[in-house]
Design a protein around this motif. Structure first.
Motif, short mmCIF file in Angstrom:
data_model
loop_
_atom_site.label_atom_id
_atom_site.label_comp_id
_atom_site.label_asym_id
_atom_site.label_seq_id
_atom_site.Cartn_x
_atom_site.Cartn_y
_atom_site.Cartn_z
N CYS A 207 3.80 4.32 0.83
CA CYS A 207 4.71 5.56 0.54
C CYS A 207 4.19 6.15 -0.72
CB CYS A 207 6.13 5.42 0.80
SG CYS A 207 6.75 4.90 2.52
N GLN A 215 9.75 14.85 3.66
CA GLN A 215 10.30 13.91 4.53
C GLN A 215 11.66 14.36 5.33
OE1 GLN A 215 9.17 11.08 4.52
NE2 GLN A 215 7.46 11.18 2.82
N TYR A 224 3.71 9.04 5.60
CA TYR A 224 3.45 8.01 4.68
C TYR A 224 1.89 8.47 4.45
CZ TYR A 224 0.77 6.28 8.92
OH TYR A 224 0.08 6.22 10.03
N CYS A 250 5.27 10.68 10.60
CA CYS A 250 5.66 9.43 11.51
C CYS A 250 7.08 9.58 11.87
CB CYS A 250 5.59 8.16 10.63
SG CYS A 250 6.38 8.25 9.20
N CYS A 269 7.35 5.10 11.47
CA CYS A 269 7.08 4.91 10.17
C CYS A 269 7.00 3.46 9.35
CB CYS A 269 8.26 5.76 9.38
SG CYS A 269 8.27 7.57 10.05
N CYS A 284 11.91 1.43 11.35
CA CYS A 284 10.64 1.38 10.85
C CYS A 284 9.91 0.26 11.51
CB CYS A 284 10.74 1.54 9.29
SG CYS A 284 11.15 3.10 8.59
#
Length: 457
Positions: A207, A215, A224, A250, A269, A284
């Motif tokens: 990141c 975001q 990302y 993502c 993500c 995630c």
């Protein structure tokens, strides 16, 4: 919020337009080549090794590939005598090779040998002389493991997953591009598909919240750093109308909820987004997290001890060594002293000259193949044995892991396990790899292959 983990690459690009290009998608499922192997080492059925890691040059890092460089392995031309079959092979249907010469000096084998009658002992001795012409135990000259990795001893600081001397079907593997196109870490971006240009190697799962600022966690979309976002854009890559960045969109969503219409093949993500925005980590990709502690938990073994398919020798579980690999394919240093085996029991015995770690949890991660981790309470603890350990230094994201059978007692070989990560030895634990029905190699001190931590079967 948790500490940010940003890319080490200097970002000079600016966020431009917030326009994402949409490209085609390609199926993840395809035929996998079967590598040539040694007798007694099997890839297993397709589901068993679906999680084997892939190297772009070498191909699947299967047990065959990882064990192919074993030096001096041979088999006896004599029939396997009953005493050897019971005491060394434990009644399993295995054609022994000279890797079994390593474990002949163990207390258990000696005690069993003493119970054989004179004729059986004579047949055993003749067979051993033929199978192990250089002797038995860990001083055997002909049965040396081919180094910490697959086919040569590492040189200097070079400890790559694939060896410097390994030859692919078309060319010698070059050190500079060995991992350039590796597919480790690919994740499906839908029921069965992934964006064709989304090369989701672990090295790109980072990141950079200054360069990638779009975001939108309120609608479960983040960004990302993905170095495969090039000048021509790509699915989810920012700046499709020009002025490309290395930022890819993502989804922040649980794995079992990754279902959407159309061909917007964005991946899930990486963990750094969940950490940054205090989101449930399950939204995630768990294997992309940086962890200080790891738990390797075995829940099934080969069994078959003296004809009982559910029994292992002494009700135990064991293996010789567990190795974690980082983004570059290098082994990750382990804090051996941190290793624990909660509720387990490791008898302290073995061979002269071995360290106090022998058979304890530290033996699993000490880098010494000759010292095994043995949990004698595997069966009495409900078919469960947990190895918990910390890495040295800062938390790490792993890209692969590999472990090896012990020198004896094949009935104790693991064939189902999980690998989890945590920030503390007390958890909470996040499980990212679950392998079941794995076909353990019959070789002693043999590799199971390198597993992709992001894939289960």
């Amino acid at each position: 919020t948790p500490e940010r983990r940003t890319s080490s690459i200097t970002r000079v690009a600016t966020i431009a337009g917030g326009v994402f290009a949409v490209a085609g998608i390609v199926s993840l499922y395809g035929a996998r080549a079967t590598a040539p192997g040694l007798r007694g080492v099997h890839l297993g059925d397709e589901p068993n090794h679906a999680a084997i890691a892939m190297d772009a040059e070498v191909g699947p890092l299967t047990p065959q590939v990882r064990n192919a460089a074993r030096i001096g392995l041979s088999q006896s031309s004599l029939p396997t005598p009953a005493c050897f079959a019971e005491c060394v092979l434990e009644g399993l249907d295995i054609e022994p090779d000279s890797s079994y010469c390593y474990g002949l000096e163990s207390d258990e084998v000696k005690e069993c040998y003493d119970s054989c009658d004179a004729v059986e002992k004579g047949e055993y001795d003749v067979f051993i002389n033929d199978l192990c012409p250089d002797g038995s135990g860990f001083e055997v000259a002909r049965v040396t493991h081919a180094g910490e990795f697959d086919s040569d001893v590492s040189e200097g600081d070079d400890e790559d997953v694939t060896s410097d001397n390994e030859v692919s079907p078309t060319k010698v593997v070059d050190e500079s591009d060995k991992y350039a196109g590796a597919t480790l870490g690919e994740f499906q971006a839908g029921p069965s598909h992934i964006a064709e240009d989304a090369e989701l190697s672990l090295t790109t799962w980072e990141c950079d919240f200054e360069a990638c600022g779009a975001q939108h966690v309120d609608v479960n979309v983040g960004q990302y750093v993905d170095d495969s976002c090039g000048d021509l854009g790509g699915v989810g890559c920012e700046g499709a109308l020009g002025d490309q960045t290395r930022c890819r969109a993502c989804y922040l969503v649980k794995a079992d909820e990754m279902d959407f219409a159309g061909n917007l093949g964005y991946p899930r993500c990486p963990m750094c987004l969940c950490k940054e925005f205090d989101l449930p980590v399950e939204q995630c990709i768990l294997c992309s997290g940086f962890y200080k502690y790891f738990k390797f938990e075995v829940v099934a073994v080969r069994g078959g001890f003296r004809g009982d398919p559910t029994a292992s020798n002494g009700g135990g579980m064991q293996f010789a060594e567990l190795v974690l690999y980082d983004n570059n394919g290098d082994s990750i240093p382990i804090d051996v002293g941190s290793s624990t085996n909660p509720d387990g029991y490791s008898p302290v015995n073995g061979y002269a000259g071995q360290t106090p770690y022998h058979q304890g949890p530290g033996a699993a991660v000490d880098g010494v193949m000759e010292q095994k981790f043995f949990d004698a309470k595997f069966t009495s603890n409900g078919l469960r044995s947990s190895l918990i350990f910390a890495v040295q230094g800062e938390p790490v994201m792993i890209r692969g892991y590999e472990f090896f059978t012990a020198e004896d007692a094949p009935s104790r070989d693991p064939n189902e396990w999980t690998l989890s990560g945590a920030d503390s030895p007390d958890g909470p634990w996040y499980t990212f790899s679950h392998i079941s029905n794995a076909e353990a190699p019959t070789q002693r001190l043999g590799s199971y292959g390198v597993f992709d931590p992001c894939k289960s079967n």
